[in-house]
Design a protein around this motif. Sequence first.
Motif, PDB file in Angstrom:
ATOM      1  N   GLU A 110       5.835 -33.764 -28.388  1.00  0.00           N
ATOM      2  CA  GLU A 110       6.644 -33.803 -27.170  1.00  0.00           C
ATOM      3  C   GLU A 110       7.194 -35.197 -26.882  1.00  0.00           C
ATOM      4  OE1 GLU A 110       3.196 -30.955 -26.091  1.00  0.00           O
ATOM      5  OE2 GLU A 110       3.631 -32.564 -27.517  1.00  0.00           O
ATOM      6  N   TYR A 111       6.477 -36.214 -27.361  1.00  0.00           N
ATOM      7  CA  TYR A 111       6.808 -37.584 -26.997  1.00  0.00           C
ATOM      8  C   TYR A 111       7.406 -38.387 -28.151  1.00  0.00           C
ATOM      9  CZ  TYR A 111       4.058 -36.124 -23.056  1.00  0.00           C
ATOM     10  OH  TYR A 111       3.598 -35.420 -21.969  1.00  0.00           O
ATOM     11  N   MET A 112       7.752 -37.696 -29.230  1.00  0.00           N
ATOM     12  CA  MET A 112       8.350 -38.381 -30.373  1.00  0.00           C
ATOM     13  C   MET A 112       9.852 -38.163 -30.393  1.00  0.00           C
ATOM     14  SD  MET A 112       5.714 -38.045 -33.552  1.00  0.00           S
ATOM     15  CE  MET A 112       6.554 -39.454 -34.319  1.00  0.00           C
ATOM     16  N   ASP A 113      10.598 -39.237 -30.689  1.00  0.00           N
ATOM     17  CA  ASP A 113      12.047 -39.113 -30.810  1.00  0.00           C
ATOM     18  C   ASP A 113      12.418 -38.200 -31.967  1.00  0.00           C
ATOM     19  OD1 ASP A 113      12.462 -40.828 -28.669  1.00  0.00           O
ATOM     20  OD2 ASP A 113      12.533 -42.622 -29.947  1.00  0.00           O
ATOM     21  N   ASP A 114      11.605 -38.215 -33.014  1.00  0.00           N
ATOM     22  CA  ASP A 114      11.852 -37.383 -34.185  1.00  0.00           C
ATOM     23  C   ASP A 114      10.602 -36.551 -34.472  1.00  0.00           C
ATOM     24  OD1 ASP A 114      12.532 -36.200 -36.560  1.00  0.00           O
ATOM     25  OD2 ASP A 114      12.873 -38.064 -37.667  1.00  0.00           O
ATOM     26  N   PRO A 115      10.515 -35.333 -33.906  1.00  0.00           N
ATOM     27  CA  PRO A 115       9.331 -34.494 -34.126  1.00  0.00           C
ATOM     28  C   PRO A 115       9.052 -34.219 -35.597  1.00  0.00           C
ATOM     29  CG  PRO A 115      10.620 -33.629 -32.302  1.00  0.00           C
ATOM     30  CD  PRO A 115      11.449 -34.710 -32.945  1.00  0.00           C
ATOM     31  N   ALA A 116      10.116 -34.120 -36.405  1.00  0.00           N
ATOM     32  CA  ALA A 116       9.916 -33.859 -37.833  1.00  0.00           C
ATOM     33  C   ALA A 116       9.148 -35.001 -38.492  1.00  0.00           C
ATOM     34  CB  ALA A 116      11.258 -33.649 -38.521  1.00  0.00           C
ATOM     35  N   ASP A 161      18.902 -26.775 -21.954  1.00  0.00           N
ATOM     36  CA  ASP A 161      18.790 -28.123 -22.483  1.00  0.00           C
ATOM     37  C   ASP A 161      18.248 -28.113 -23.914  1.00  0.00           C
ATOM     38  OD1 ASP A 161      18.717 -31.169 -21.610  1.00  0.00           O
ATOM     39  OD2 ASP A 161      16.887 -30.788 -22.756  1.00  0.00           O
ATOM     40  N   PRO A 162      18.834 -28.904 -24.833  1.00  0.00           N
ATOM     41  CA  PRO A 162      18.358 -28.911 -26.229  1.00  0.00           C
ATOM     42  C   PRO A 162      16.892 -29.291 -26.367  1.00  0.00           C
ATOM     43  CG  PRO A 162      20.476 -30.041 -26.030  1.00  0.00           C
ATOM     44  CD  PRO A 162      20.002 -29.769 -24.638  1.00  0.00           C
ATOM     45  N   ASN A 163      16.401 -30.094 -25.426  1.00  0.00           N
ATOM     46  CA  ASN A 163      15.012 -30.517 -25.489  1.00  0.00           C
ATOM     47  C   ASN A 163      14.116 -29.761 -24.508  1.00  0.00           C
ATOM     48  OD1 ASN A 163      15.423 -32.550 -27.482  1.00  0.00           O
ATOM     49  ND2 ASN A 163      16.303 -33.860 -25.900  1.00  0.00           N
ATOM     50  N   GLY A 164      14.688 -28.783 -23.809  1.00  0.00           N
ATOM     51  CA  GLY A 164      13.889 -27.976 -22.894  1.00  0.00           C
ATOM     52  C   GLY A 164      13.464 -28.692 -21.630  1.00  0.00           C
ATOM     53  N   ARG A 165      14.247 -29.667 -21.185  1.00  0.00           N
ATOM     54  CA  ARG A 165      13.894 -30.438 -19.989  1.00  0.00           C
ATOM     55  C   ARG A 165      14.607 -29.862 -18.769  1.00  0.00           C
ATOM     56  NH1 ARG A 165      14.719 -35.763 -19.365  1.00  0.00           N
ATOM     57  NH2 ARG A 165      12.569 -36.123 -18.655  1.00  0.00           N
ATOM     58  N   TRP A 166      13.885 -29.846 -17.627  1.00  0.00           N
ATOM     59  CA  TRP A 166      14.477 -29.249 -16.429  1.00  0.00           C
ATOM     60  C   TRP A 166      15.174 -30.257 -15.520  1.00  0.00           C
ATOM     61  CZ3 TRP A 166      12.003 -31.746 -12.602  1.00  0.00           C
ATOM     62  CH2 TRP A 166      10.638 -32.037 -12.720  1.00  0.00           C
ATOM     63  N   GLY A 167      15.124 -31.537 -15.864  1.00  0.00           N
ATOM     64  CA  GLY A 167      15.811 -32.538 -15.047  1.00  0.00           C
ATOM     65  C   GLY A 167      15.313 -33.932 -15.354  1.00  0.00           C
ATOM     66  N   GLU A 168      15.898 -34.924 -14.666  1.00  0.00           N
ATOM     67  CA  GLU A 168      15.522 -36.311 -14.916  1.00  0.00           C
ATOM     68  C   GLU A 168      14.071 -36.586 -14.551  1.00  0.00           C
ATOM     69  OE1 GLU A 168      18.188 -38.957 -12.993  1.00  0.00           O
ATOM     70  OE2 GLU A 168      19.946 -38.315 -14.142  1.00  0.00           O
ATOM     71  N   GLY A 169      13.529 -35.832 -13.607  1.00  0.00           N
ATOM     72  CA  GLY A 169      12.149 -36.039 -13.207  1.00  0.00           C
ATOM     73  C   GLY A 169      11.127 -35.338 -14.087  1.00  0.00           C
ATOM     74  N   ASP A 170      11.590 -34.637 -15.101  1.00  0.00           N
ATOM     75  CA  ASP A 170      10.689 -33.914 -15.992  1.00  0.00           C
ATOM     76  C   ASP A 170       9.884 -34.916 -16.825  1.00  0.00           C
ATOM     77  OD1 ASP A 170       9.450 -32.263 -17.834  1.00  0.00           O
ATOM     78  OD2 ASP A 170      11.205 -30.988 -18.123  1.00  0.00           O
ATOM     79  N   PRO A 171       8.551 -34.857 -16.757  1.00  0.00           N
ATOM     80  CA  PRO A 171       7.739 -35.820 -17.494  1.00  0.00           C
ATOM     81  C   PRO A 171       7.595 -35.516 -18.988  1.00  0.00           C
ATOM     82  CG  PRO A 171       6.324 -34.300 -16.311  1.00  0.00           C
ATOM     83  CD  PRO A 171       7.734 -33.960 -15.919  1.00  0.00           C
ATOM     84  N   VAL A 172       8.066 -34.343 -19.418  1.00  0.00           N
ATOM     85  CA  VAL A 172       7.924 -33.953 -20.824  1.00  0.00           C
ATOM     86  C   VAL A 172       9.265 -34.121 -21.537  1.00  0.00           C
ATOM     87  CG1 VAL A 172       7.303 -32.091 -22.406  1.00  0.00           C
ATOM     88  CG2 VAL A 172       6.122 -32.313 -20.207  1.00  0.00           C
TER      89      VAL A 172
END
Length: 252
Positions: A110-116, A161-172
Amino acid sequence: MRPRAALRTAVVWEVLQDALDRRVKATGRESLDVLDTGGGSGRFAVPAARLGHRVTVVDPSPNALFALERRAAEAGVADRVRGVQGDAHGLFDVVERGGYDAVLCHGVLEYMDDPAEGIGNAVAALRPEGVLSLLAAGLGGAVLARALAGHFKEARQALDDPNGRWGEGDPVPHRFTAGQLTSLVTGAGLEVAAVHGVRVFADLVPGVLVDTEPGALDALLELEAAVAELPAFHSVATQLHVLGETRGTAES
């Protein structure tokens, strides 16, 4: 009564323990070498050490590693748990390639720029025959949770959203579908042995109900276990767990 923390770990731990037991039988060794990337304070590392395995935990947080050391000592397994400061990006600055029978990658992608890259490093740490336990945030669970909370625009944004984020306040930073995670695992050269939905209901049930209703926690744990393997529920799980095996392991 079992602690509520079991709602977060029970399904994953049962799958992981079974995988470790199978590796013990296959290798003929009672003690395996386990790598826990992002293992924090040892939620899985210490129970694995209790089974007799040698566990190396890599985590960027000194505080988490201090808590790990304390938890391992309290459990009487300090001699089988080693904590090193680092992260999945620079994994091989602190651990060896190809040195582990099992690698845990929980709450890391979840916290990596490149999950692969994260998956690739985890797989590269495995021995020719080994298992990968991958746990990551599920997209559907976040969409459902935002919608049930009345935040319909945020639910739609997470869905689109491509990364599944619900907004700027989303911690994931990233969330995944089961298909995305299995593609990452197979793309890294592993066979997918199992996929489980984790916390399908646990994050939606009012805590007061679980804490006060007699038998509610055990019943909820049983329900979570019952639906974990059913694909229909993977799409609404808060987390998704994928067990990957090297091709030699899958064939043995």
